[in-house]
Write a protein that holds these residues in place. Structure first.
Motif, PDB file in Angstrom:
ATOM      1  N   SER A  20      35.097 -29.517  26.653  1.00  0.00           N
ATOM      2  CA  SER A  20      34.370 -28.252  26.849  1.00  0.00           C
ATOM      3  C   SER A  20      34.600 -27.310  25.677  1.00  0.00           C
ATOM      4  O   SER A  20      33.664 -26.641  25.228  1.00  0.00           O
ATOM      5  N   ARG A  24      31.772 -25.866  23.255  1.00  0.00           N
ATOM      6  CA  ARG A  24      31.563 -24.417  23.054  1.00  0.00           C
ATOM      7  C   ARG A  24      31.443 -24.090  21.574  1.00  0.00           C
ATOM      8  O   ARG A  24      30.574 -23.334  21.164  1.00  0.00           O
ATOM      9  N   ILE A  36      21.546 -28.371  30.210  1.00  0.00           N
ATOM     10  CA  ILE A  36      22.073 -27.757  31.435  1.00  0.00           C
ATOM     11  C   ILE A  36      21.822 -28.700  32.606  1.00  0.00           C
ATOM     12  O   ILE A  36      20.674 -28.997  32.937  1.00  0.00           O
ATOM     13  N   MET A  43      29.653 -22.506  42.406  1.00  0.00           N
ATOM     14  CA  MET A  43      29.822 -21.817  41.128  1.00  0.00           C
ATOM     15  C   MET A  43      31.253 -21.301  41.003  1.00  0.00           C
ATOM     16  O   MET A  43      31.805 -20.781  41.973  1.00  0.00           O
ATOM     17  N   GLU A  47      31.058 -18.342  35.752  1.00  0.00           N
ATOM     18  CA  GLU A  47      29.897 -19.180  35.465  1.00  0.00           C
ATOM     19  C   GLU A  47      28.606 -18.445  35.849  1.00  0.00           C
ATOM     20  O   GLU A  47      28.620 -17.568  36.703  1.00  0.00           O
ATOM     21  N   THR A  48      27.520 -18.842  35.180  1.00  0.00           N
ATOM     22  CA  THR A  48      26.220 -18.223  35.444  1.00  0.00           C
ATOM     23  C   THR A  48      25.205 -19.315  35.753  1.00  0.00           C
ATOM     24  O   THR A  48      25.156 -20.326  35.030  1.00  0.00           O
ATOM     25  N   ASP A  49      24.413 -19.081  36.792  1.00  0.00           N
ATOM     26  CA  ASP A  49      23.360 -20.029  37.161  1.00  0.00           C
ATOM     27  C   ASP A  49      22.318 -20.062  36.035  1.00  0.00           C
ATOM     28  O   ASP A  49      21.911 -19.018  35.535  1.00  0.00           O
ATOM     29  N   VAL A  51      22.811 -21.102  33.102  1.00  0.00           N
ATOM     30  CA  VAL A  51      23.489 -21.107  31.798  1.00  0.00           C
ATOM     31  C   VAL A  51      24.492 -22.263  31.769  1.00  0.00           C
ATOM     32  O   VAL A  51      24.404 -23.159  30.938  1.00  0.00           O
ATOM     33  N   ASP A  52      25.431 -22.241  32.715  1.00  0.00           N
ATOM     34  CA  ASP A  52      26.437 -23.312  32.779  1.00  0.00           C
ATOM     35  C   ASP A  52      25.861 -24.533  33.490  1.00  0.00           C
ATOM     36  O   ASP A  52      26.060 -25.671  33.060  1.00  0.00           O
ATOM     37  N   TYR A  53      25.215 -24.278  34.589  1.00  0.00           N
ATOM     38  CA  TYR A  53      24.555 -25.312  35.397  1.00  0.00           C
ATOM     39  C   TYR A  53      23.371 -24.656  36.105  1.00  0.00           C
ATOM     40  O   TYR A  53      23.297 -23.434  36.206  1.00  0.00           O
TER      41      TYR A  53
END
Ligand code: 5GP
Length: 190
Positions: A20, A24, A36, A43, A47-49, A51-53
């Motif tokens: 990871s 990054r 993605i 979550m 973390e952001t929906d 963006v991360d997943y």
């Protein structure tokens, strides 16, 4: 923009191998975009929906499977994860290096599909270092750590399936190696 198709860069390795952090840093390069995944995992803080997943429930995930939206999907540590076909195709068509950070099972599945790409396995220097990293990051309960360590042993056995194995004992050196392998060592000319 040259019109050349981009490269799918698959980065795998056991949990805690440092993939990871490597990803990054790779993403600081504007030529690189993140693939993605969709997941049913809850979550985590920070973390952001989108963006991360893409965080979805099991039913939505099953719809994606039925619609053939995934290039591959897998159950990892009791949750479902899948790589979405649409965004991947778009990014490759735009000439991007599409970074797929995926567990070893998923990486192997992609390889079996004979999808063109560069497959890089990030290996920890040894299992003690891996344990220390998993404990140190403080995100997982002890039993989850034990599960990840057991799985890591099995995953290490699959490293030969990858095009390259990069041992992450010196982070900056490992990063440089991955950049070189992906043809990203030179900054794009203005
Ligand atoms: P985490 O829950 O810690 O974010 O990820 C757990 C594992 O699932 C990691 O090894 C991660 O690389 C893997 N993973 C993430 N996205 C995908 C995916 O789209 N497909 C597969 N097979 N594994 C994934």
């Amino acid at each position: 923009m040259t019109g050349e198709r981009g490269l799918m860069l698959v980065i795998s390795g056991p949990s805690g191998c440092g993939k990871s952090s490597i990803c990054r840093r790779l993403l600081e390069d504007e030529r690189v975009v993140f693939s993605i995944s969709a997941t049913t995992r809850p979550m985590r803080t920070g973390e952001t929906d989108g963006v991360d997943y893409f965080f979805v429930d099991k039913q939505r995930f099953r719809e994606h499977i039925e619609n053939g939206d995934f290039i591959e999907w897998a159950e990892v540590h009791g949750n479902l994860y899948g790589t979405l076909r649409g965004p991947m195709e778009e990014a490759l068509a735009a000439g991007k290096t599409v970074l797929v950070e995926i567990d070893v099972q998923g990486g192997s599945q992609l390889k079996d599909l004979e999808l063109p790409g560069l497959y890089v396995f990030i290996a920890p220097p040894n299992m003690d270092t891996l344990r220390a990293r998993l404990v140190g990051r403080g995100t997982d309960a002890p039993e989850v750590i034990e599960r990840r360590l057991k799985k890591a042993g099995e995953e290490m056995d699959k490293q030969d399936r990858y095009d390259h194995v990069v041992v992450n004992d010196d982070f900056e050196a490992a990063l440089r190696t991955v950049r070189r392998l992906a043809g990203l060592e030179k900054e794009p000319s203005a």
